[in-house]
Scaffold this motif. Structure first.
Motif, PDB file in Angstrom:
ATOM      1  N   PRO A  49      33.370  41.782  43.361  1.00  0.00           N
ATOM      2  CA  PRO A  49      32.632  42.614  44.317  1.00  0.00           C
ATOM      3  C   PRO A  49      31.982  41.733  45.391  1.00  0.00           C
ATOM      4  CG  PRO A  49      31.413  42.422  42.261  1.00  0.00           C
ATOM      5  CD  PRO A  49      32.735  41.767  42.033  1.00  0.00           C
ATOM      6  N   GLY A  50      31.989  42.223  46.600  1.00  0.00           N
ATOM      7  CA  GLY A  50      31.317  41.481  47.674  1.00  0.00           C
ATOM      8  C   GLY A  50      32.174  40.395  48.299  1.00  0.00           C
ATOM      9  N   LEU A  51      33.315  40.095  47.698  1.00  0.00           N
ATOM     10  CA  LEU A  51      34.185  39.071  48.289  1.00  0.00           C
ATOM     11  C   LEU A  51      35.307  39.742  49.088  1.00  0.00           C
ATOM     12  CD1 LEU A  51      32.781  37.027  46.332  1.00  0.00           C
ATOM     13  CD2 LEU A  51      35.006  35.991  46.061  1.00  0.00           C
ATOM     14  N   ASP A  52      35.784  39.028  50.095  1.00  0.00           N
ATOM     15  CA  ASP A  52      36.912  39.525  50.882  1.00  0.00           C
ATOM     16  C   ASP A  52      38.188  39.095  50.138  1.00  0.00           C
ATOM     17  OD1 ASP A  52      38.765  40.174  52.772  1.00  0.00           O
ATOM     18  OD2 ASP A  52      38.194  38.615  54.198  1.00  0.00           O
ATOM     19  N   THR A 275      33.599  34.413  40.663  1.00  0.00           N
ATOM     20  CA  THR A 275      32.877  34.877  41.860  1.00  0.00           C
ATOM     21  C   THR A 275      31.748  33.927  42.287  1.00  0.00           C
ATOM     22  OG1 THR A 275      33.497  37.143  41.429  1.00  0.00           O
ATOM     23  CG2 THR A 275      31.617  36.833  42.877  1.00  0.00           C
ATOM     24  N   GLU A 279      32.000  32.620  46.093  1.00  0.00           N
ATOM     25  CA  GLU A 279      31.169  33.332  47.070  1.00  0.00           C
ATOM     26  C   GLU A 279      30.592  32.413  48.164  1.00  0.00           C
ATOM     27  OE1 GLU A 279      28.314  35.830  45.156  1.00  0.00           O
ATOM     28  OE2 GLU A 279      28.765  37.410  46.620  1.00  0.00           O
TER      29      GLU A 279
END
Ligand code: LLP
Length: 433
Positions: A49-52, A275, A279
Motif C-alpha cells: 500500500p502507498g507504493l507506486d 515495503t 518506500e
C-alpha cells in the motif's frame, strides 16, 4: 486461497463441476480459475500500500492468450523473454508499454521487435547485450530504455535448477561490475538508463532471501537515482506457492490454523517485509511474479488408464505424462493428487502415480496415498497452473493437452487439444528418400 473445492463430494472450480469439463473436453486438460488469478493479482498489489507498483506478470509461467488478456484487464504488464512472448502479448491485446524484456540471449530480431512495439524497458544482463541493444536502437533511430539486472549473490534457498541470484548463475551483472556497465551506458548514444532489476530465483518459501537481496542492491539503486534520475526498481518475481497441502490451502481456515511464524509466504508477509525497505526510495516498483499469479489457479485433469498391481507395488497409470507436466520429473516438483469424486466409504490405497511415457522419470508421485480409484476415474493434479502447459512438449508424439478457463459458472476452451495433423504439419519427407 483459491477456488477449487469439493461441493457434495465433487471437485469444483468456482461453480463448475469439473466432471462436466472432463466429459466435454476429455483428458488430459488444464483448467484455470479466473477468480483465483484475479484474487492473487489484487492481493499482491494490496501487499504494497502507498507504493507506486506495476505488476509485470512473468508470462513464461502460463502464456495462454486468455490468461494474458485476463491479467491485462486487471492492469498487468508482462515480464517477457522472447520474440514469441512479445508477439503473444500483441495477439492478446496486452500492453507492451507496461512490459519489460528479460533474458540473457536477446537476439537482434527480438530487440528490434521489442523496440518497434514500444517495450517499457530492456533488462540488460551483460555488457555485450547493452552494446547490441544500442546498435539496434541506432539503426531504428531510437533510444532504448534499459535497466541493469543485478545478480546480488544471495542464496534463494530453493531448488538448484531455479536459483538465479548466486554468483555462479548465468543471470545478471554483479554489483562489482555494475558500475562499469552504467558508465558504459553513459557513453552509448542509443540507450538510456531507466532502472535497476534483480530476480534471485523461483518458488521461494520465505521472505528472508528477498529482504537480503533487496538490502544488498539498495545502495546501488539509491546511487543511480541520485546520479541518473532512474525511475524504477524491479525486485523480480519468485514468491512460492503451497504445493504440499494444495487443496486445503484454498480455505481461509487452513491459514488461520497456522500461527504467523509457520505460515508459508503470502503476498501480505512479502509486502510487509519489503515495503519499509522500498518506500524511502520514492521509485516505481515492478513485481514480476509468474507462479504466484497462476500456480494455484490451475489444475491438470487426468484419467486413470490402469491400476497395475506389481509385486509389492501399485502403479496408477494415468493418461497425463511428463510431456504434459514436467515439474515432477525436472525439479522433483510435488503436485497433490485428488479424485474428482470423493468417496469416504472407500479404502485408501498407496500407489506410484505414473504417466504413459517410456521413461521411469514419468512419475507424478511415489508411494502416494489416496482413496482407492480405478480405470476410467478422473483425478486432478493440483497447483499446476504455472509452468505446466507452458513447459509441455509432444514427447512420445503425444498431442498437447487442452486448456479451459472457468469464470463463475461459465467455462470455455481456451486452447483446443492438438490434433495429429497439427503434430506433423511442419514435417516433410525429402524427395531423395
Ligand atoms: N523474473 C525473471 C527474470 C524470471 O527469470 C522469472 C522466472 C520470473 C520473474 C518469475 O518467477 P516466478 O514468480 O514464477 O517464480 N520452470 C520452473 C520455474 C522457472 C522460473 C524461471 N524464471 C518451475 O516449474 O518451477
Amino acid at each position: 486461497m483459491h477456488h477449487f473445492a469439493y461441493i457434495d463430494q465433487n471437485l469444483h472450480c468456482e461453480s463448475v463441476d469439473l466432471a462436466a469439463v472432463a466429459s466435454l473436453y476429455g483428458t488430459p486438460t488444464y483448467v484455470y480459475s479466473a477468480a483465483t488469478i484475479e484474487s492473487n493479482y489484487r492481493r499482491l498489489l494490496a501487499g504494497f500500500p502507498g507504493l507506486d507498483v506495476q505488476i509485470c506478470y512473468a508470462m513464461k509461467a502460463n502464456s495462454n492468450l486468455a490468461i494474458l488478456r485476463h491479467l491485462h484487464n486487471l492492469g498487468a504488464g508482462y515480464d517477457l523473454v522472447s520474440g514469441g512472448e512479445i508477439r503473444r502479448v500483441v495477439a492478446a491485446g496486452g500492453d507492451l508499454q507496461r512490459s519489460v524484456f528479460a533474458g540473457v540471449g536477446k537476439s537482434e530480431d527480438e530487440i528490434r521487435l521489442a523496440l518497434e512495439n514500444g517495450v517499457f524497458a530492456f533488462h540488460v544482463e551483460s555488457e555485450p547485450e547493452l552494446v547490441r541493444i544500442n546498435h539496434v536502437a541506432g539503426t531504428l533511430g531510437r533510444v532504448a530504455p534499459v535497466a541493469i539486472r543485478i545478480n546480488p549473490d544471495v542464496d534463494a534457498r530453493t531448488h538448484a535448477k531455479i536459483t538465479t541470484g548466486k554468483s555462479g548463475n548465468k543471470f545478471g551483472i554483479s554489483l562489482a561490475q555494475a558500475s562499469l556497465v552504467h558508465e558504459a551506458v553513459a557513453k552509448l548514444k542509443h540507450v538510456a538508463l531507466k532502472g535497476v532489476q534483480m530476480h534471485i530465483g523461483s518458488q521461494l518459501t520465505a521472505t528472508g532471501p528477498f529482504v537480503e537481496a533487496v538490502q544488498k542492491v539498495l545502495p546501488f539503486v539509491s546511487e543511480l537515482k541520485r546520479s541518473h534520475d532512474i525511475g524504477y526498481f524491479s525486485i523480480g518475481g519468485g514468491m512460492g506457492i503451497v504445493y504440499q497441502d494444495a487443496l486445503a490451502s484454498g480455505r481461509a481456515e487452513w491459514w488461520e490454523r497456522r500461527d504467523q511464524a509457520q505460515r508459508p509466504i503470502t503476498p501480505e508477509s512479502y509486502g510487509a517485509a519489503l515495503t519499509p525497505l522500498l518506500e524511502p526510495l520514492g521509485l516505481k516498483i515492478l513485481l514480476e511474479h509468474g507462479r504466484f499469479m497462476v500456480g494455484n489457479a490451475g489444475i491438470l485433469l487426468t484419467q486413470v488408464e490402469y491400476l497395475k498391481r506389481a509385486s509389492g507395488k501399485n502403479f496408477l497409470v494415468v493418461d497425463a505424462g511428463m510431456n504434459d507436466l514436467i515439474r515432477p520429473a525436472m525439479y522433483e516438483g510435488y503436485h497433490e493428487i485428488v479424485p474428482l469424486h470423493r468417496d469416504t466409504s472407500r479404502r485408501a490405497m498407496v500407489a506410484d502415480v505414473v504417466g504413459p511415457i517410456c521413461e521411469s522419470s514419468d512419475c507424478f508421485a511415489h508411494d502416494y496415498q489416496l482413496q482407492e480409484v480405478g480405470e476410467g476415474e478422473t483425478l486432478a493434479l493440483m497447483s499446476a497452473g504455472a509452468y505446466g502447459y507452458s513447459m509441455a512438449s509432444r514427447y512420445n508424439s503425444r498431442l498437447l493437452p487442452a486448456e479451459v478457463l472457468v469464470k463463475g459458472s461459465s467455462f470455455e476452451l481456451i486452447s483446443a487439444r492438438e490434433t495429429f495433423e497439427q503434430l506433423i504439419a511442419n514435417e516433410r519427407i525429402p524427395a531423395f528418400l
